[in-house]
Design a protein around this motif. Sequence first.
Motif, PDB file in Angstrom:
ATOM      1  N   GLU A   1       0.833  -1.213   0.000  1.00  9.10           N
ATOM      2  CA  GLU A   1       0.000   0.000   0.000  1.00  9.10           C
ATOM      3  C   GLU A   1       0.866   1.261   0.000  1.00  9.10           C
ATOM      4  OE1 GLU A   1      -4.009  -1.608   2.298  1.00  9.10           O
ATOM      5  OE2 GLU A   1      -2.189  -1.253   3.474  1.00  9.10           O
ATOM      6  N   ILE A   2       1.937   1.215   0.742  1.00 13.27           N
ATOM      7  CA  ILE A   2       2.821   2.393   0.779  1.00 13.27           C
ATOM      8  C   ILE A   2       3.457   2.628  -0.589  1.00 13.27           C
ATOM      9  CG2 ILE A   2       4.953   3.317   1.786  1.00 13.27           C
ATOM     10  CD1 ILE A   2       4.191   1.788   4.374  1.00 13.27           C
ATOM     11  N   MET A   3       3.892   1.529  -1.203  1.00 14.87           N
ATOM     12  CA  MET A   3       4.578   1.651  -2.490  1.00 14.87           C
ATOM     13  C   MET A   3       3.617   1.983  -3.630  1.00 14.87           C
ATOM     14  SD  MET A   3       7.375  -1.403  -1.922  1.00 14.87           S
ATOM     15  CE  MET A   3       8.180  -1.264  -3.518  1.00 14.87           C
ATOM     16  N   ALA A   4       2.311   1.932  -3.364  1.00 19.29           N
ATOM     17  CA  ALA A   4       1.326   2.338  -4.375  1.00 19.29           C
ATOM     18  C   ALA A   4       1.036   3.841  -4.298  1.00 19.29           C
ATOM     19  CB  ALA A   4       0.036   1.538  -4.186  1.00 19.29           C
ATOM     20  N   GLN A   5       1.619   4.526  -3.328  1.00 17.94           N
ATOM     21  CA  GLN A   5       1.427   5.980  -3.206  1.00 17.94           C
ATOM     22  C   GLN A   5       2.236   6.699  -4.291  1.00 17.94           C
ATOM     23  OE1 GLN A   5      -0.749   7.109  -0.806  1.00 17.94           O
ATOM     24  NE2 GLN A   5      -1.031   4.896  -0.513  1.00 17.94           N
ATOM     25  N   PRO A   6       1.934   7.983  -4.486  1.00 15.66           N
ATOM     26  CA  PRO A   6       2.723   8.757  -5.460  1.00 15.66           C
ATOM     27  C   PRO A   6       4.213   8.671  -5.131  1.00 15.66           C
ATOM     28  CG  PRO A   6       0.839  10.039  -4.682  1.00 15.66           C
ATOM     29  CD  PRO A   6       0.880   8.787  -3.849  1.00 15.66           C
ATOM     30  N   GLN A   7       5.017   8.435  -6.148  1.00 16.67           N
ATOM     31  CA  GLN A   7       6.435   8.120  -5.932  1.00 16.67           C
ATOM     32  C   GLN A   7       7.329   9.283  -6.355  1.00 16.67           C
ATOM     33  OE1 GLN A   7       7.658   4.146  -7.182  1.00 16.67           O
ATOM     34  NE2 GLN A   7       9.515   5.002  -8.083  1.00 16.67           N
ATOM     35  N   VAL A   8       8.273   9.613  -5.512  1.00 14.15           N
ATOM     36  CA  VAL A   8       9.282  10.616  -5.874  1.00 14.15           C
ATOM     37  C   VAL A   8      10.668  10.039  -5.616  1.00 14.15           C
ATOM     38  CG1 VAL A   8       7.837  12.642  -5.411  1.00 14.15           C
ATOM     39  CG2 VAL A   8       9.218  11.681  -3.577  1.00 14.15           C
ATOM     40  N   THR A   9      11.639  10.507  -6.399  1.00 19.22           N
ATOM     41  CA  THR A   9      13.042  10.151  -6.162  1.00 19.22           C
ATOM     42  C   THR A   9      13.808  11.459  -6.007  1.00 19.22           C
ATOM     43  OG1 THR A   9      12.928   8.057  -7.342  1.00 19.22           O
ATOM     44  CG2 THR A   9      15.099   9.073  -7.155  1.00 19.22           C
ATOM     45  N   LEU A  10      14.561  11.552  -4.926  1.00 22.87           N
ATOM     46  CA  LEU A  10      15.204  12.811  -4.551  1.00 22.87           C
ATOM     47  C   LEU A  10      16.646  12.511  -4.144  1.00 22.87           C
ATOM     48  CD1 LEU A  10      13.911  15.687  -4.108  1.00 22.87           C
ATOM     49  CD2 LEU A  10      13.731  15.075  -1.692  1.00 22.87           C
ATOM     50  N   PRO A  11      17.626  13.231  -4.739  1.00 27.22           N
ATOM     51  CA  PRO A  11      18.989  13.086  -4.218  1.00 27.22           C
ATOM     52  C   PRO A  11      19.116  13.878  -2.915  1.00 27.22           C
ATOM     53  CG  PRO A  11      18.978  14.650  -6.048  1.00 27.22           C
ATOM     54  CD  PRO A  11      17.554  14.177  -5.875  1.00 27.22           C
ATOM     55  N   VAL A  12      19.521  13.211  -1.874  1.00 31.00           N
ATOM     56  CA  VAL A  12      19.637  13.847  -0.562  1.00 31.00           C
ATOM     57  C   VAL A  12      21.001  13.489   0.037  1.00 31.00           C
ATOM     58  CG1 VAL A  12      18.736  13.938   1.813  1.00 31.00           C
ATOM     59  CG2 VAL A  12      17.144  13.785  -0.126  1.00 31.00           C
ATOM     60  N   THR A  13      21.700  14.507   0.518  1.00 33.71           N
ATOM     61  CA  THR A  13      22.940  14.299   1.263  1.00 33.71           C
ATOM     62  C   THR A  13      22.587  14.113   2.733  1.00 33.71           C
ATOM     63  OG1 THR A  13      24.221  15.612  -0.295  1.00 33.71           O
ATOM     64  CG2 THR A  13      25.130  15.362   1.929  1.00 33.71           C
ATOM     65  N   LEU A  14      22.979  12.966   3.272  1.00 34.62           N
ATOM     66  CA  LEU A  14      22.794  12.702   4.698  1.00 34.62           C
ATOM     67  C   LEU A  14      24.153  12.786   5.382  1.00 34.62           C
ATOM     68  CD1 LEU A  14      20.424   9.609   5.158  1.00 34.62           C
ATOM     69  CD2 LEU A  14      19.854  12.027   5.376  1.00 34.62           C
ATOM     70  N   GLU A  15      24.133  13.336   6.579  1.00 30.58           N
ATOM     71  CA  GLU A  15      25.364  13.391   7.368  1.00 30.58           C
ATOM     72  C   GLU A  15      25.021  12.994   8.797  1.00 30.58           C
ATOM     73  OE1 GLU A  15      27.172  17.263   7.703  1.00 30.58           O
ATOM     74  OE2 GLU A  15      29.014  16.444   8.566  1.00 30.58           O
ATOM     75  N   CYS A  16      25.905  12.242   9.415  1.00 32.66           N
ATOM     76  CA  CYS A  16      25.712  11.888  10.819  1.00 32.66           C
ATOM     77  C   CYS A  16      25.995  13.114  11.681  1.00 32.66           C
ATOM     78  CB  CYS A  16      26.652  10.753  11.203  1.00 32.66           C
ATOM     79  SG  CYS A  16      26.395  10.179  12.897  1.00 32.66           S
ATOM     80  N   ALA A  17      25.140  13.342  12.678  1.00 37.36           N
ATOM     81  CA  ALA A  17      25.340  14.483  13.579  1.00 37.36           C
ATOM     82  C   ALA A  17      26.690  14.408  14.287  1.00 37.36           C
ATOM     83  CB  ALA A  17      24.218  14.547  14.604  1.00 37.36           C
ATOM     84  N   GLY A  18      27.230  13.201  14.417  1.00 36.09           N
ATOM     85  CA  GLY A  18      28.506  13.017  15.113  1.00 36.09           C
ATOM     86  C   GLY A  18      29.712  13.146  14.205  1.00 36.09           C
ATOM     87  N   ASN A  19      29.510  13.472  12.939  1.00 39.65           N
ATOM     88  CA  ASN A  19      30.652  13.601  12.036  1.00 39.65           C
ATOM     89  C   ASN A  19      31.610  14.662  12.577  1.00 39.65           C
ATOM     90  OD1 ASN A  19      32.202  12.998   9.826  1.00 39.65           O
ATOM     91  ND2 ASN A  19      30.988  14.164   8.347  1.00 39.65           N
ATOM     92  N   GLY A  20      32.883  14.310  12.638  1.00 41.33           N
ATOM     93  CA  GLY A  20      33.880  15.244  13.163  1.00 41.33           C
ATOM     94  C   GLY A  20      34.124  15.114  14.659  1.00 41.33           C
ATOM     95  N   ARG A  21      33.376  14.212  15.306  1.00 42.32           N
ATOM     96  CA  ARG A  21      33.489  14.091  16.770  1.00 42.32           C
ATOM     97  C   ARG A  21      34.925  13.843  17.219  1.00 42.32           C
ATOM     98  NH1 ARG A  21      29.862  10.192  17.594  1.00 42.32           N
ATOM     99  NH2 ARG A  21      28.222  11.556  18.353  1.00 42.32           N
ATOM    100  N   ALA A  22      35.662  13.031  16.451  1.00 41.19           N
ATOM    101  CA  ALA A  22      37.026  12.663  16.864  1.00 41.19           C
ATOM    102  C   ALA A  22      37.971  13.854  16.822  1.00 41.19           C
ATOM    103  CB  ALA A  22      37.563  11.532  15.993  1.00 41.19           C
TER     104      ALA A  22
END
Lengths: 363, 363
Positions: free
Chosen positions: A81-102
């Motif tokens: 049912e979810i996959m029958a909904q209107p479909q979009v494809t979007l390029p998204v950059t994800l970053e971990c909030a902890g990036n750079g912690r070290a």
Amino acid sequence: MRDSPFQPGAARAATPEFTRAEVALANRNSGALLELLDCDITPTGTHYLLNHFDVPVLRAQDHVLEFDGAFDAPYTLSMAEIMAQPQVTLPVTLECAGNGRAGMEPRPLSMPWMYEAVGTSDWTGTPLAPLLERAKPRGSVQDFAFFGVDFGYDKGIPHHYGRSLTPAEVAGLDALLVWGMNGAPLLPQHGAPLRLIVPGWYGMASVKWLGRITALETRFDGFQQAETYRFRTHKDDEGRPVTQIHVRSLIKPPGVPDWFSRMRRVQAGPVALSGRAWSGGGVPIAKVEVLLDGAWQQAQLAPPQGRYAWTRWQIDWQATPGQHEIACRATDAAGNTQPLTAPYNLGGFANNAPHRVTVEVVD
Amino acid sequence: MRDSPFQPGAARAATPEFTRAEVALANRNSGALLELLDCDITPTGTHYLLNHFDVPVLRAQDHVLEFDGAFDAPYTLSMAEIMAQPQVTLPVTLECAGNGRAGMEPRPLSMPWMYEAVGTSDWTGTPLAPLLERAKPRGSVQDFAFFGVDFGYDKGIPHHYGRSLTPAEVAGLDALLVWGMNGAPLLPQHGAPLRLIVPGWYGMASVKWLGRITALETRFDGFQQAETYRFRTHKDDEGRPVTQIHVRSLIKPPGVPDWFSRMRRVQAGPVALSGRAWSGGGVPIAKVEVLLDGAWQQAQLAPPQGRYAWTRWQIDWQATPGQHEIACRATDAAGNTQPLTAPYNLGGFANNAPHRVTVEVVD
């Protein structure tokens, strides 16, 4: 080496070495490969991974998404049912909030990310907001809580991984319920069969293995919302929540590496440097500066590849023999610039100090 | 906790903490997720990765494999020509020779693997031996050297990653030239478009981004053959080459984890424990023993899924409240058993001491 705008690294001696627990986390979580920064879309299997608990292996045909709590029309959706909904494809950059912690001093004990907790994928799914509306949230709703199937302990507290967004945040964000990544079904480690993607926010908001959305007439006080992912400067500080990604950039390391130190070796002469820059909340990148021979020089920006995806930059460098430190810093259209040293916080979040790369230039 | 057959961990104090360079390697290389050990085939993107230099992004349509050196009929093959050869798909368990290095004392400085540098994939390719024969190696050939496109430095020595096999080794191994993984094209980080797979040997033999095979009338003395990947006990020790995988096993950690420590929490009562065991050279697993309540108990083995793939084991445990250490050790059909402490070597190779997991059992 020329004069550096950075503080000497002596402060690093305060937390010089890493514990076995940190290294165990670094072995199971994985960072991007910086040499692949030329790829607009991070190759499948090299996108960063940060999973709090165990990765569950779920069968799409058995999986459902429940809407419960303060909805007037709560309901349940199958994956079909979810996959029958209107479909979009979007390029998204994800970053971990902890990036750079070290790179923070003193170093908060958690996953010891240096620079690599970032990646860009083509995410395929359907907008979240219409499905929430269909469940008719009551006017009294203060928070929508999103729960993953994954379960474990943190500081002694058992919980499913869970995060929330307010009705106003949902209205202002382009959040998606996602089942596909780079043209293929979502992989188990990325949240299969269903996850949230909250573009422009740090990765902690993009709940994986999403099984339940609960409408709450109070603010959500789950562990991952109320205890972690807050900018706190001391133990009793209530802090501010971590939300949008802070402006940041990375260099594709030039030349070739030394296996162990990752020091770069580059042939003297013209070197085409490139990398990526991104910010949060859909704010475009306005400027990238690269530290070359002691001076910040402005790089060229490629056209944006999407509101929520990183921007490529490039600059030419005349490399002269000797050891150099190159670095980059970005500024977004809202005027935010990467600081030379990011403000300290207990969780080690959002350390967007510049990426620094040591290069040995040889004749 | 009951008496343990293991030496007390005090020796670990000799190399207590980890350097920044080790952690940087752990961030870019990635280990398997032990909770996915129930999967016969490691999900794509969670197979371990150990790449010495930068991952090159190569276009299959431009890539060729050259046969040169002491061949009477040297030739070059395009990817299309290679993929037109007889095709086989083989499940093969690959393990990094450095797996377990972080458990050795003193700890060799390199990628600080604990347990996770192992994975099983369905590899699709064509047998190596007939393609070598077609090039008519001279009778004087002592080694075939396999060179990757990847290039960098190690201990100051510039080189393409390269490894060799003798004619006798080629004859005795089921080595494949591989272009597919788990039913999809090989991914860049796993060696696309073409790599070697040497089943039964540690991963260093399975050269990625394979571009050239050189027949040599001497033994190959390349850096990765002659300098590294040898069992050396002191600096002047010539050592023995690292070749076949040593017998080993892993436990799928039971219960649920604590985020930071990865300590497991398990409900008291019956617990179905399972895991994987494997050995090198196509030798089957004969026995897996699991340390439960201070005694080694024999696990049940599932039928093998292929000569070169790991074997699933399982055992039931009546978990009683308190802290427990469970462990597993395998024995192969040649009579090799995992030692409680593996012999030391400078490179930290083949540390196949038992996998130990601390479990807190709660009522």
